[in-house]
Write a protein that holds these residues in place. Structure first.
Motif, short mmCIF file in Angstrom:
data_model
loop_
_atom_site.label_atom_id
_atom_site.label_comp_id
_atom_site.label_asym_id
_atom_site.label_seq_id
_atom_site.Cartn_x
_atom_site.Cartn_y
_atom_site.Cartn_z
N ARG A 178 -23.69 64.91 3.67
CA ARG A 178 -24.12 64.04 4.75
C ARG A 178 -25.63 64.09 4.98
NH1 ARG A 178 -21.45 61.66 8.83
NH2 ARG A 178 -22.75 61.15 10.63
N LEU A 181 -27.73 62.49 2.12
CA LEU A 181 -27.65 61.03 2.14
C LEU A 181 -28.41 60.45 3.34
CD1 LEU A 181 -23.95 60.46 1.04
CD2 LEU A 181 -26.02 60.34 -0.34
N GLU A 185 -31.32 57.61 3.11
CA GLU A 185 -31.21 56.35 3.84
C GLU A 185 -32.38 56.17 4.80
OE1 GLU A 185 -27.28 56.55 5.49
OE2 GLU A 185 -26.41 56.33 3.49
N ALA A 208 -23.68 57.45 -9.71
CA ALA A 208 -23.54 57.71 -8.27
C ALA A 208 -24.89 58.10 -7.65
CB ALA A 208 -22.51 58.81 -8.04
N CYS A 212 -27.40 55.58 -4.95
CA CYS A 212 -27.88 55.93 -3.60
C CYS A 212 -29.32 55.51 -3.37
CB CYS A 212 -27.73 57.42 -3.37
SG CYS A 212 -26.01 57.92 -3.25
N MET B 1 -20.59 57.21 6.78
CA MET B 1 -21.77 57.09 5.91
C MET B 1 -21.67 55.86 5.01
SD MET B 1 -23.88 59.46 6.53
CE MET B 1 -24.90 59.23 5.08
N LYS B 2 -22.75 55.07 5.03
CA LYS B 2 -22.81 53.87 4.20
C LYS B 2 -22.58 54.18 2.72
CE LYS B 2 -26.78 52.29 5.68
NZ LYS B 2 -28.10 51.64 5.51
N HIS B 3 -23.13 55.33 2.30
CA HIS B 3 -23.14 55.64 0.87
C HIS B 3 -21.80 56.09 0.33
CE1 HIS B 3 -27.72 56.01 0.43
NE2 HIS B 3 -27.29 55.05 -0.35
N ASN B 4 -20.92 56.55 1.20
CA ASN B 4 -19.76 57.24 0.68
C ASN B 4 -18.90 56.42 -0.27
OD1 ASN B 4 -20.50 59.59 1.71
ND2 ASN B 4 -18.86 59.78 3.21
N ILE B 6 -19.71 53.70 -2.11
CA ILE B 6 -20.37 53.40 -3.39
C ILE B 6 -20.37 54.66 -4.27
CG2 ILE B 6 -22.83 53.86 -2.88
CD1 ILE B 6 -23.39 51.12 -4.25
N LEU B 7 -20.51 55.82 -3.66
CA LEU B 7 -20.48 57.07 -4.41
C LEU B 7 -19.12 57.28 -5.07
CD1 LEU B 7 -22.32 59.63 -2.13
CD2 LEU B 7 -22.82 59.18 -4.54
#
Lengths: 560, 560
Positions: A178, A181, A185, A208, A212, B1-4, B6-7
């Motif tokens: 968390r 990331l 961001e 991956a 990001c 989380m936005k990234h989760n 896509i990861l």
């Protein structure tokens, strides 16, 4: 109107401040050498063609290239202050660099970064910053300070700060950590870029990591790895530092379809290499000597770095661009004759031509007196014959190998200890080291990536303890003890990372230290101090030592 | 989380929303075609490799390229509304464009630009804006509104606005015109880019123009001109529009050392050409047919536009980038099979697959009812035999030639008039036109660059007046009168520039108009309406007509 003077100079109606006459110059847009007078006014290039100036420098037989740019460096790793670094680097044609103050941030946190920003404000060199992303670099480590998301956000809005520095916690990113990331961001949301650090990462994991928003890598050591990263959109920073040299392996990348996504960086460089061989010019020279087209090498050494970081207005020789110009006697040998910063002559014949501002004590106060130990003595190093992991050194590389366990030093094995020095916790990690070569005495330093605790190795506990206690006295540095005596040392009072000395003196001290270390048996292919300083960095494979013990980097866990 | 998400999709732990399986795809970083599955989630590319998706599209034998981007267009010049333009362009593989609302700004000012921003907010196409820099385009012209520095500044802070549009007042810039320079500085200070427009500008004058920060040009018609501009750091937008076609002349620019600073644009395109031949795909097809490497053509058609405008996250097929993808049946012929916008299928087999939002009357109100004349009649066109300049047409070009003076129409010469229509000033400029070919009747239009007054040409004053009065009735458009009757017309009620019709119907009307015009004698190599519409544009050499009379563009003055 700001524009009026540059317009009239460009039109030839007014004389330029400076004209580099009859120059061959690098056109970065077409990647070719062209000819023309370069007219400069108000620190910017007004025009290229036929011009007259108040000052005219005949450049017949010489070549002008954009000032060189280092895309990724930790200034502190040069062991000298930013001003002394600038003195050496500018003389070698560098006019800008992007630093990650990761080392000093690990010791002094926010105030360390603020010190670096202050210390680089009025140098004849543009110093840009990436905010350190991993302070501390690992949960298995103890450093001086923690940089959280909010601190990072506050730096991102400052002038000269371009984004988030190398995201070393690549296992964390890939696992969806968390905080990692959030930092990424935060940087992207503020229009910054994010540098990568993902040695050997490949396939879906690399997808991956890149997805990001991590858009560069400087840890690439093979062509296949570089090609995979470049194809996924990462800029490849080809690194030639004192500890890691990747140019030879990545040379084929400097071909037609790939060189435009490459730039050069040092990452870490010692003052000796900087003084003797140079900075980015050294990488250009080496690339050309190995067959790379000069125009391509110089584009990688300047324009591509500006592109990667979105530095509009530097890195090219064209109207409107900053007059950051490096004049070369010999383009193939990257022999620097003179350097102009914003149109002002700042170096000539290998020496700075402008004075450097002295730093005040007040400016430095926040980064002095940083070695704090708890009840350390020779007994602290006693392992009572416990079996402990063995770290294997690989010459010229930062990666290490796992070599099983041992219960005592001897037969080529040395004891290795990392001693917490920021908060006096008394924590000490101990294991064994293979391949270093020392046959007598001990070597210790407060430069120990990335937490910069004290790392010490030796054939016996007595010399190891002597060396550690000396570092406590001097406020940090590098030291060599043998038979109970301090043989040689380089004090580094600024955060235990940088010295007060000019580059030449620092270099001489370091040379003396290294000679003494080699005399005591340190192996060829191992830099006695720089290699040692990476043995505590738990983000480079495969096994490292921290204050908490040995870490299996691949498994991202402490070894028993 | 936005990234989760896509990861986990990148890692292969979760199925992607969409996978383009077994695709050959364009890697813009290395400029080569590679193979792999493209995994898309949340509108972005998660990874490239071997992936499974909830939806899988087998792309065997097909090629995926980044969605095509038009680097410079005046949407209004297509004569259709932005939504109808999107419908046609997206079907041809376009997923983004950069428009300069210069035409509507000249008619409706700020509220015209606001209309365009509203009308392009929810299209299956990213529409970016450059703020029109020269409204009005010349002091020798009368338009509907003036865009001052403060208005420009207010638009520059809005989303989707990228900078200052083509700085057509290049003589002003070079001469240090205060307002022109203020507009440029304002855009640069806000981090925007500034597009150029400087046909034939060269040498020291070009140095001056570029030194002000103007970083592109789309008015380049010869290779030497393009090379000079490119070497000074300008991006070259290779233009293939309905009126100006520069690809053939600039083809050698698409070679190794120069193609990376080139992109494609239409500038102005009529719906017929758009429907029949395509948009940016048409330029790619033509370039490849003329020997350009397909991978280079597609890079110019996508990634390079994103680079020029600093559009991070579009224009490439790589992890993290927007899934704006154009699927091709045939890469060499640029045959578009399907188009994905943010991972959503938006066009297939040449047709849009998503509904277009209907525009409300309220949304359009500000741009309706814009033709306002003062006491216009056939007498207004009487010149009483005064000698007046003659404009010579050059087939397929926007430049004109000076052809001396004449006192009456006839013998291949037509009368040409430009009639003020914004503020009912009653001003009328009159001269003669050579090379248009009309043998009977009159042709008139409210699309008359850049002020969009009424331009009319004809063999007799009666038909000319009839045509003009019809435009007053319809609120603008294109019209052809012969023997006192309206033969054919295309009403353009939106600012007198765009119609309410779908592209096919508009195209049919335009085709009918053109056929009727050719039937009345208009020469081959002349587009009866588009060519005519540029005869009033006093920023393209060498002679043009405004409401105030004929203008010598080279001397930047009104002719007597």
């Amino acid at each position: 109107m700001k524009h009026n003077r540059i317009l009239s100079v460009a039109l030839g109606d007014e004389r330029a401040d400076l004209v580099l006459k009859n120059a061959q110059y690098l056109n970065v847009f077409t990647c070719e050498f062209l000819r023309g007078d370069i007219a400069v006014t108000g620190g910017r290039i007004a025009g290229i063609g036929s011009y007259r100036g108040k000052e005219e420098v005949d450049c017949t037989g010489k070549t002008v290239v954009p000032g060189l740019i280092d895309g990724h460096i930790h200034l502190e790793s040069s062991l000298i202050s930013p001003a002394q670094f600038a003195r050496a680097a500018v003389a070698h044609g560098t006019t800008a660099l992007v630093t990650d103050p990761h080392e000093i941030a690990n010791v002094c946190g926010e105030s360390g970064i603020q010190y670096m920003l202050r210390a680089t404000r009025s140098l004849p060199l543009d110093v840009y910053f990436m905010v350190s992303s991993c302070v501390p670099c690992s949960p298995f480590d103890e450093n001086g300070c923690t940089l959280g998301v909010e601190t990072i956000r506050s730096f991102l809005t400052q002038e000269r700060v371009l984004g988030l520095a190398e995201m070393m916690n690549y296992p964390g990113v890939v696992a969806g950590d968390r905080e990692a990331l959030e930092k990424i961001e935060c940087a992207l949301a503020q229009g910054g870029v994010v540098d990568g650090h993902a040695p050997t990462l490949s396939g879906k994991q690399l997808n991956a990591y890149v997805a990001c928003g991590i858009s560069s890598d400087h840890e690439t050591t093979t062509l296949a790895e570089a090609l995979e990263k470049l194809r996924l959109g990462q800029w490849i920073m080809i690194r030639e530092g004192t500890a890691a040299k990747n140019l030879r392996a990545l040379l084929p990348l400097l071909e037609e379809n790939t060189f435009r996504r490459c730039l050069f960086c040092c990452d870490d460089i010692h003052p000796g290499e900087l003084m003797a061989q140079g900075h980015i010019d050294r990488i250009v020279r080496s690339a050309i000597a190995q067959g790379v087209k000069p125009e391509r090498a110089y584009c990688c050494a300047s324009y591509h770095a500006a592109l990667r970081f979105g530095l509009a207005g530097i890195g090219a020789i064209a109207p409107g661009y900053a007059a950051d110009l490096t004049l070369l006697d010999d383009v193939s040998k990257a022999e620097v004759a003179a350097v102009y910063k914003r149109g002002r002559l700042v170096a000539q014949g290998g020496a700075l031509t402008v004075p450097l501002e002295e730093e005040t004590l007040a400016n430095r106060k926040a980064v002095l007196g940083t070695v704090r130990l708890k009840d350390f003595s020779v007994q602290s190093l006693d392992t009572h014959g416990r079996p402990l992991p063995v770290i294997g050194l690989v010459p010229h590389q930062l990666v290490t190998t796992k070599e099983g366990t041992a219960s005592a030093a001897g037969d080529g094995l040395l004891k290795l200890a990392v001693i917490e020095r920021h908060k006096a916790t008394g924590h000490i990690g101990i294991c064994y080291l293979k391949g270093y070569g020392l046959r007598s005495g001990a070597v210790a330093t407060t430069v120990a990536h990335d937490s910069h605790n004290i790392i010490v190795t030796g054939t016996n506990d007595g010399d190891m303890a002597r060396a550690v206690l000396r570092l406590q006295e001097t406020g940090g540095g590098m030291v060599l003890a043998d038979h109970g005596e301090i043989v040689c040392e380089l004090p580094l009072p600024l955060a235990g990372l940088m010295c007060d000395l000019d580059a030449e003196t620092a270099q001489q001290r370091l040379t003396d230290l290294k000679q003494a270390a080699y005399a005591l048996g340190v192996s060829d292919g191992v830099d006695p101090f720089m290699t040692l300083s990476f043995m505590s960095l738990p983000v480079i494979p495969h096994i490292k030592l921290t204050t908490l013990g040995a870490v299996d980097v691949d498994a991202f866990r402490l070894l028993p």
